[in-house]
Design a protein around this motif. Sequence first.
Motif, PDB file in Angstrom:
ATOM      1  N   VAL A  80       0.817  -1.208   0.000  1.00  0.00           N
ATOM      2  CA  VAL A  80       0.000   0.000   0.000  1.00  0.00           C
ATOM      3  C   VAL A  80       0.853   1.261   0.000  1.00  0.00           C
ATOM      4  O   VAL A  80       0.407   2.328  -0.413  1.00  0.00           O
ATOM      5  CB  VAL A  80      -0.979  -0.019   1.206  1.00  0.00           C
ATOM      6  CG1 VAL A  80      -0.229   0.184   2.504  1.00  0.00           C
ATOM      7  CG2 VAL A  80      -2.072   1.026   1.033  1.00  0.00           C
ATOM      8  N   ARG A  81       2.117   1.160   0.446  1.00  0.00           N
ATOM      9  CA  ARG A  81       3.010   2.306   0.477  1.00  0.00           C
ATOM     10  C   ARG A  81       3.964   2.361  -0.726  1.00  0.00           C
ATOM     11  O   ARG A  81       4.813   3.244  -0.801  1.00  0.00           O
ATOM     12  CB  ARG A  81       3.836   2.280   1.774  1.00  0.00           C
ATOM     13  CG  ARG A  81       3.053   2.600   3.022  1.00  0.00           C
ATOM     14  CD  ARG A  81       2.558   4.037   3.000  1.00  0.00           C
ATOM     15  NE  ARG A  81       3.663   4.973   2.977  1.00  0.00           N
ATOM     16  CZ  ARG A  81       4.163   5.581   4.040  1.00  0.00           C
ATOM     17  NH1 ARG A  81       3.647   5.336   5.223  1.00  0.00           N
ATOM     18  NH2 ARG A  81       5.168   6.432   3.933  1.00  0.00           N
ATOM     19  N   GLN A  82       3.847   1.408  -1.646  1.00  0.00           N
ATOM     20  CA  GLN A  82       4.741   1.358  -2.792  1.00  0.00           C
ATOM     21  C   GLN A  82       4.089   2.053  -3.986  1.00  0.00           C
ATOM     22  O   GLN A  82       2.947   1.752  -4.336  1.00  0.00           O
ATOM     23  CB  GLN A  82       5.095  -0.097  -3.125  1.00  0.00           C
ATOM     24  CG  GLN A  82       5.860  -0.793  -2.005  1.00  0.00           C
ATOM     25  CD  GLN A  82       5.931  -2.296  -2.178  1.00  0.00           C
ATOM     26  OE1 GLN A  82       5.662  -2.836  -3.246  1.00  0.00           O
ATOM     27  NE2 GLN A  82       6.290  -3.000  -1.105  1.00  0.00           N
ATOM     28  N   ARG A  83       4.805   2.955  -4.611  1.00  0.00           N
ATOM     29  CA  ARG A  83       4.222   3.805  -5.660  1.00  0.00           C
ATOM     30  C   ARG A  83       3.752   3.024  -6.874  1.00  0.00           C
ATOM     31  O   ARG A  83       2.870   3.474  -7.609  1.00  0.00           O
ATOM     32  CB  ARG A  83       5.230   4.877  -6.093  1.00  0.00           C
ATOM     33  CG  ARG A  83       6.467   4.346  -6.774  1.00  0.00           C
ATOM     34  CD  ARG A  83       7.453   5.468  -7.084  1.00  0.00           C
ATOM     35  NE  ARG A  83       6.924   6.455  -8.001  1.00  0.00           N
ATOM     36  CZ  ARG A  83       6.998   6.344  -9.318  1.00  0.00           C
ATOM     37  NH1 ARG A  83       7.575   5.294  -9.870  1.00  0.00           N
ATOM     38  NH2 ARG A  83       6.504   7.283 -10.085  1.00  0.00           N
ATOM     39  N   SER A  84       4.312   1.849  -7.117  1.00  0.00           N
ATOM     40  CA  SER A  84       3.942   1.084  -8.306  1.00  0.00           C
ATOM     41  C   SER A  84       2.690   0.241  -8.098  1.00  0.00           C
ATOM     42  O   SER A  84       2.172  -0.346  -9.049  1.00  0.00           O
ATOM     43  CB  SER A  84       5.103   0.172  -8.730  1.00  0.00           C
ATOM     44  OG  SER A  84       5.415  -0.751  -7.701  1.00  0.00           O
ATOM     45  N   THR A  85       2.204   0.166  -6.867  1.00  0.00           N
ATOM     46  CA  THR A  85       1.045  -0.681  -6.579  1.00  0.00           C
ATOM     47  C   THR A  85      -0.224  -0.074  -7.160  1.00  0.00           C
ATOM     48  O   THR A  85      -0.547   1.093  -6.892  1.00  0.00           O
ATOM     49  CB  THR A  85       0.873  -0.849  -5.057  1.00  0.00           C
ATOM     50  OG1 THR A  85       2.054  -1.450  -4.518  1.00  0.00           O
ATOM     51  CG2 THR A  85      -0.332  -1.729  -4.738  1.00  0.00           C
ATOM     52  N   PRO A  86      -1.002  -0.840  -7.957  1.00  0.00           N
ATOM     53  CA  PRO A  86      -2.262  -0.310  -8.505  1.00  0.00           C
ATOM     54  C   PRO A  86      -3.241   0.048  -7.391  1.00  0.00           C
ATOM     55  O   PRO A  86      -3.254  -0.601  -6.328  1.00  0.00           O
ATOM     56  CB  PRO A  86      -2.789  -1.477  -9.354  1.00  0.00           C
ATOM     57  CG  PRO A  86      -1.599  -2.329  -9.651  1.00  0.00           C
ATOM     58  CD  PRO A  86      -0.702  -2.191  -8.454  1.00  0.00           C
TER      59      PRO A  86
END
Length: 704
Positions: free
Chosen positions: A547-553
């Motif tokens: 949830v904190r990773q920018r690449s996660t949709p």
Amino acid sequence: MPYKIDYLDGEVLEWSLTKEGVTCEHITDYTPSLYISAPSHDDLVDVRGFVTRLTEVVQTELEEWRTGWRHTPETVLRIDVDDIADVTSVASDLRGWDVPGTYKCYNVDFSREFRYCLETDTDPTPARTPSTLRIDASESELARGDGIRSLTVGDDSIEGSPAAVAETVASRVATVDPDVLVLSASSIVPKLFEAAPCNCNEYRLGRRPGYQRLAGQSTYESYGNVGHSPARYNLPGRAIVDESNTFLWHEANLSGLLDMVTRSRKPLQEAAWASIGNLLTAIQICEARQQDVLTPWNSWRHEQFKSANQLHEADRGGFIFSPDVGLHEDVHELDFSSLYPNIIVTRNLSPETVRCECHAEREDVPGLGYAVCEDPGYLPDVLRPLIEDRDAIKAEIRETDAPERRHELEGKSEAIKWILVSCFGYQGFSNAKFGRIECHEAINAYAREILLDAKAILESNGWRVVHGIVDSIWVTPMEGETQTPLPNIASDISERVGIRFEYEGEFDWVAFVPLRTEESGALTKYFGARADATDGESRYKFRGIEVRQRSTPPFVAETQKELVETLDHHRTPEAVCDVLQRRLTELRRSAVDPQELVVDNRVSKRRDAYSRATRNAAALERAAADGIEKYPGESLAYVVTDDEKRSRERVTLAHETPKTYDAAFYADLLVRAAESVVSPLGWRESDIREYLSEQTDTSLVRFC
């Protein structure tokens, strides 16, 4: 006070904001300067003879300056040049003429507006809050070879031929007359000028016709990551904020950005595109100027000799405890307030104070044996006002109920926070103007000692440490022990180490996530439920997980939040997997909006450099076919539509409005996100898939 500085036709234009609008003052006698030092007076005479023959040089003068923080004043040669662009060219001519090591150049590579403010002692803080106007164009529009046919100005959409769009934009800008143009990408500027129905020299987006290109695009590598800096442009009389090339605009707000303008003497436009390290350097240069210290063109401070033991101890970095994997109840978090900056200030750590010659016999730094001078260092002088001001701002935030004032204060606090975060690491950066690796090592050494001392005190008072990262510690009560109240312990530790140790808050539970392929804990992955969350605050804290990773949709991120909430209510992996099953069913029934499945990835190589058919490579191929050229360090947004393919049909770019998606690919992402949630309870991906399979088999039997 001018908020914008332009160099046009041999003049400097100072643009100042007033209550009525804006004023412009023409400066005709400004000449930028650089400085040269040499081993002897005769060498200075020689170099003076050389530079006076250069056509760019207006005049030279011998002056007294300090060439380092611990140096006494010495005679150096000031060289005044005709134009801002001549500073670097004259310095390069000197480098080519110089016998290596004879001459050193100073005050060379300053940005344009910052140089003017520094040399003329000008404060670029606007006299009023600047007005803004946003102009937004999509990537596909910017890629069009025939010009922009659609964009947004403020809240209004504009469509038409490229010439009509350019004319309408100019008209809107003239009517609104903003002080700042906030652009989705700075390349909007040349695109509009190219399409303008009139001559480029007559077309106007600034407060005068025309525009300038200040710098071309570039790719760089920082701490192992590839980044991209787009070309920068200038409009007379207006500042540009390029949203694709600004950190503080996103992390703070206009108030935070303006606070950095005041502290760094970098006008608004330059402060917007500057990195945190760049702003910190500017603040340090201002401090150096006040103390008559010149800024070296290149950092040349060598690393001093170290014994084998010192090398071993110095290379350890900050202290991180191995997290106790699992879900822990009744957890409390305590943090040191701005630990590294406060170590610098309270221990007087600065490049010129660490391993000083005047106290060589002392061993002040724990574990390293470095001496630290008692004379005040410049770095504590730089950081002390930032620490004190942020403490005061945070105190006012706690007291104010006015939303606008709170927004302003929060922006300032965030901007200062990022400067304080970077000040420690920047000391170890090889290109830092005033950095030094020994200073970086000393800060780490003190931090390690402080954290270990805090751990020992907490444990002696009945608290078990379940994790600790550099300046934060999480504890739970020790079974069978009496616990001293944490505020009392925090006060005691604060007094002992001279840095405020704060009780941050209570958690009903915190889960520390194991590594994917090992049972040991992932150092920076955890999540938990706050026990003391107030209205308007999120109950949950997430660090490091999807949830904190920018690449996660977005769909995957929202699902993971729901899974964490389910874990909070039920504390069982089965309940979490039941929710996962429902979201997987939704995904497989094509009931998810593809825009909620956009993957936002940063590309690391040029399109022709990919040897494997990765998703990024497919996206780059698709972008190129649409006329969009992406460079290393730039981001690509796409939906995976058929992950089995190896052509550009594998993905669809986000701006192409994808209609379908590869459900199997996104199902794997959901399972991976679920594993992060249930792995602290002992379940891994295989356990999740086995449970889901059993549930599916059971549901099918019911229909037989």
